[in-house]
Design an enzyme around this catalytic site. Structure first.
Site, PDB file in Angstrom:
ATOM      1  N   HIS A 557       0.819  -1.344  -0.106  1.00 13.97           N
ATOM      2  CA  HIS A 557      -0.040   0.502   0.682  1.00 13.97           C
ATOM      3  C   HIS A 557       1.061   1.336  -0.403  1.00 13.97           C
ATOM      4  O   HIS A 557       0.201   2.225  -0.956  1.00 13.97           O
ATOM      5  CB  HIS A 557      -0.857   0.010   0.965  1.00 13.97           C
ATOM      6  N   GLU A 558       1.788   0.805   0.945  1.00 11.45           N
ATOM      7  CA  GLU A 558       2.827   2.504   0.890  1.00 11.45           C
ATOM      8  C   GLU A 558       3.467   2.888  -0.403  1.00 11.45           C
ATOM      9  O   GLU A 558       3.548   3.285  -0.507  1.00 11.45           O
ATOM     10  CB  GLU A 558       3.404   2.304   2.305  1.00 11.45           C
ATOM     11  N   HIS A 561       1.872   4.302  -3.192  1.00 16.67           N
ATOM     12  CA  HIS A 561       1.931   6.544  -3.009  1.00 16.67           C
ATOM     13  C   HIS A 561       3.651   6.824  -3.813  1.00 16.67           C
ATOM     14  O   HIS A 561       3.273   7.189  -4.317  1.00 16.67           O
ATOM     15  CB  HIS A 561       2.295   6.151  -2.187  1.00 16.67           C
ATOM     16  N   HIS A 564       4.101   5.965  -7.891  1.00 22.87           N
ATOM     17  CA  HIS A 564       3.078   7.214  -7.857  1.00 22.87           C
ATOM     18  C   HIS A 564       4.009   8.469  -7.745  1.00 22.87           C
ATOM     19  O   HIS A 564       4.118   8.891  -8.867  1.00 22.87           O
ATOM     20  CB  HIS A 564       1.722   7.462  -7.192  1.00 22.87           C
TER      21      HIS A 564
END
Length: 787
Positions: A557-558, A561, A564
């Site tokens: 999940h992290e 980011h 991105h």
């Protein structure tokens, strides 16, 4: 104008770690055929060596100590934090802020003096650079003041942050800047020469000016600045000040039966008394394990009751926000905040959330009926939920392949998972993670690993600092921080920097690279990832940090980011990476969770830390069944908890300004929402009443937008199904390139440009929010709601 009001450096502090319960996702794809284990590409020696080093720097303490030790016998020159040339000592923060402020003032004067067509043509780029200079100090200082162990560094970083934050708010209300931008945007001879990126940035900045009360009289604009500063200070105090009304409860150790003996032994005192703290892991273990209901009740109520001063901080924050919204001409803070988000209006968000509550009611009733049956005749209470859920999970685990499931973490060493992320990025996007020795002084703690991101041409494109191990005083919540965004550095900027100081670097010494296509110097994204995993053992066993499946998903999940930010390689920083609408920002990270345990991705990396044996097909199947079983046991109730939190957030921020300014009783509103919508009874008759809202840190960073977690999960689920899970392998380069080029390449809201229109139609077609969400999440609401 230069930075949306109240926007913090992007941090994803996942709600399942921030809140008082553990919320697990119920979003899992259907089982798929096993795919053979695919090792790293052995035909590329350097890539293979980097891949092996990546695993070892995280899994082996001896290897890490050797790797991180300077290679040369010469004492290397000390670098600044994250290579920033100013940050070699606390005083460096003052110098960094002052130099950046001087550069800002030069650009402001240049923009205000613009009069020729050529000068106006450069206006959008100059304003973007001004924004970058502000963010350089604000983002980095805000991160360092929360993570650095040295109080002197923390204080210096806080002072730098405050100086630039206040200056930013002054610029946001400077009418001359707004007028110059308006002149440029009204002249076709100027706008026709702008690139797509410059056009988008100009429009963003014009909106930000509007949101910053630019049309007000001078005294009101000053009040806007003062309120913005107040909100920053109060909000930061609220975010960092969570505390219970009672720090501990004291029980007789015999009343804690069911709790692990080691935990009891750790907290027990000589007279058989056992003080139970009301924050942290121990109260969660009590609620999950202790057999005596009265103990669970007391711990539940105490762990959900905030201190009066923390509630005061929250209510002051809400009042200040309402004052600001009223000053800006809005009816509520939610209306002001949502006007430039995908949701647009508070009514849309409220309808969306109440619709979800209704759709989720059936599955919730089924789950609670099962738990009620386990408890017996007395009514199921909120403090019973975690206990009976845990009991059912244990029963399930003991009856189904418990030995095989207990061995799963053996296949997820931290280094192996980092390898898996690198291999996945390599196959989807053509980029990989390469360990790099840090210069002394570059990191804030010796445990921090630096990774460089390189592309298929061995071009350096980003830096990621990984602070993944627990230590005393470190905040335990996983987080992603964008310390610096991507942008082009033009020749005149380099010359200007040299004229000010021959030793100065146009990017303050932080990472840059020359783009081989355009031959321009680029400011590379610099990112920090923070988690709280246990360090590898240094007792000679060689045992690395082993991750649970939930921890693997958290790390993916992290890193969603981070990717991105890494791939958002735009020419201007205002539209790069995570510089995007709050209710879009969670999409890349939530999507990455689907990759974490997809069979094709597991086959890339999941292998036993000792033998190298890959995860078997039967173990993958056991994991899949286990996830579905867990979802059926408690997924819907946890989904409801997330929706309730979003409803509380909306209830606080949708209060009409005139009413909120008079004062807000956050405890009354909190219980009203729970009494109206919660399926579990709300303990409203207890005195003093519980006040869990004081622990809800997202109310600051996500004020009026907490629904984003739920909304983006629905979008990510549809994107996963339509793009990566549509019959081909999830590790498909064509799908990865499409997603990279049409979504990740642009940090900005996709409606602003043409590049992302194809994916925009996937993300949110032009239909009412609730109707679209229902269509995207068929056939089962609870398959996508959980966070």
């Amino acid at each position: 104008m230069l930075r949306p009001l109240g926007r913090r450096p992007w941090t994803c502090r996942k709600c399942l770690h921030l809140q008082s319960r553990n919320f697990e996702s119920a979003a899992y794809p259907a089982p798929r055929a096993h795919v053979d284990y695919v090792p790293a590409d052995n035909t590329a020696p350097k890539k293979n060596a980097d891949d092996d080093t990546l695993r070892r720097v995280f899994d082996s303490q001896p290897f890490w100590k050797e790797f991180s030790h300077p290679r040369s016998s010469k004492v290397p020159k000390r670098a600044g934090l994250v290579q920033n040339q100013y940050l070699t000592n606390p005083d460096g923060f003052r110098a960094f802020a002052n130099v950046s402020l001087q550069k800002c003032q030069t650009i402001v004067a240049k923009v205000l003096a613009a009069s020729t067509l050529e000068e106006y043509r450069g206006l959008a780029r100059n304003l973007d650079r001004l924004s970058d200079l502000l963010c350089r100090v604000i983002d980095l200082s805000d991160f360092i003041r929360t993570i650095h162990p040295d109080p002197k560094i923390q204080e210096a970083a806080t002072q730098a942050y405050a100086l630039m934050f206040e200056y930013m708010n002054v610029l946001n209300t400077t009418t001359g800047l707004h007028e110059q931008l308006g002149k440029a945007m009204a002249n076709p001879e100027i706008t026709s020469s702008w690139t797509e990126a410059e056009t988008i940035v100009a429009e963003i900045l014009r909106k930000d000016f509007t949101n910053s009360a630019i049309h007000m009289p001078t005294d009101e604009r000053q009040r806007f600045v003062n309120l913005s500063n107040d909100i920053s200070q109060v909000g930061s105090s609220f975010f960092n000040g969570a505390e219970p009304a009672k720090s501990q409860l004291v029980f007789n150790a015999n009343s804690l039966q069911g709790l692990e003996p080691m935990v009891v032994q750790k907290i027990k005192r000589w007279n058989n008394k056992a003080p139970v703290p009301t924050m942290g892991i121990v109260p969660r273990l009590v609620l999950r394990s202790v057999r005596e209901e009265s103990v669970r009740k007391e711990v539940y109520l105490a762990s959900r009751t905030s201190s009066p001063r923390q509630i005061h901080r929250l209510e002051k924050l809400l009042m200040k926000r309402s004052e600001l919204a009223k000053l800006s001409g809005f009816n509520s803070f939610a209306q002001m905040t949502l006007s430039d988000k995908m949701a647009k209006t508070p009514e849309s968000v409220s309808n969306f959330l109440t619709s979800l509550i209704s759709s989720n009611r059936g599955p919730v009733s089924e789950e609670l009926a099962q738990l009620q049956q386990m408890k017996g005749s007395s009514a199921l209470q909120p403090w019973d939920h975690a206990y009976y859920v845990h009991k059912r999970v244990l029963e399930y685990s003991q009856s189904r392949r418990s030995r095989e499931l207990s061995a799963v973490p053996e296949f997820f060493s931290l280094g192996t998972v980092m390898q898996g992320l690198s291999r996945l990025f390599d196959r989807l996007y053509g980029v990989r993670l390469v360990p790099q020795e840090a210069t002394p002084g570059e990191t804030w703690h010796p445990d921090v690993r630096r990774l460089d991101v390189v592309d298929e041409n061995e071009q350096h494109i980003a830096v990621v600092y990984c602070d993944l191990f627990s230590r005393p005083e470190k905040h335990p919540n996983p987080a992603h921080f964008t310390l610096r965004c991507s942008r082009e550095i033009l020749a005149d900027e380099i010359a200007e920097c040299a004229s000010m100081d021959q030793s100065a670097h146009p990017n303050d010494g932080m990472a840059t690279a020359v783009d081989p296509r355009t031959k321009t110097l680029r400011q590379l994204p610099t990112i920090a990832l923070v988690c709280d995993f246990q360090e590898p053992l240094s007792n000679g066993s060689g045992r690395p940090t082993l991750l649970s499946e939930q921890s693997v998903r958290t790390l993916f999940h992290e890193m969603g980011h981070a990717v991105h930010s890494i791939l958002g390689q735009t020419p201007l920083q205002s539209i790069s990476g995570t510089r995007c609408a709050t209710d879009f920002a969670e999409l890349p990270s939530v999507l990455m969770e689907s990759f974490a345990t997809a069979p094709e991705v597991l086959s890339l990396y999941a292998r036993h830390w000792q033998t190298g044996e890959p995860l078997s097909e039967s173990m993958m199947r056991s994991m899949e069944m286990d996830r579905h079983a867990h979802g059926s046991i408690y997924g819907a109730v946890e989904n409801e908890a997330q929706i309730l939190m979003a409803l509380v957030d909306q209830a606080y921020h949708a209060i009409p300004c005139d009413d909120a300014i008079k004062g807000v009783d956050t405890t009354e509103i909190y219980h009203k929402v729970f009494s109206q919508y919660s399926s579990l009874p709300d303990p409203d008759n207890v005195r003093p009443r519980t006040s869990w809202q004081g622990f809800f840190g997202h109310l600051y960073g996500y004020g009026a937008t907490y629904y984003s977690y739920i909304f983006d999960r629905a979008i990510a689920n549809k994107l996963w199904q339509d793009v990566f899970d549509s019959g081909k392998s999830a590790v498909d380069r064509a799908a990865g390139e499409r997603y990279k080029n049409e979504v990740l390449r642009w940090g900005v809201d996709a409606t602003a440009g043409n590049a992302s229109q194809a994916f925009w139609e996937i993300r949110i077609p032009r239909t009412p929010m609730v109707d679209w969400w229902k269509a995207a999440t068929k056939p089962c609401v609870r398959s996508v709601v959980g966070v």
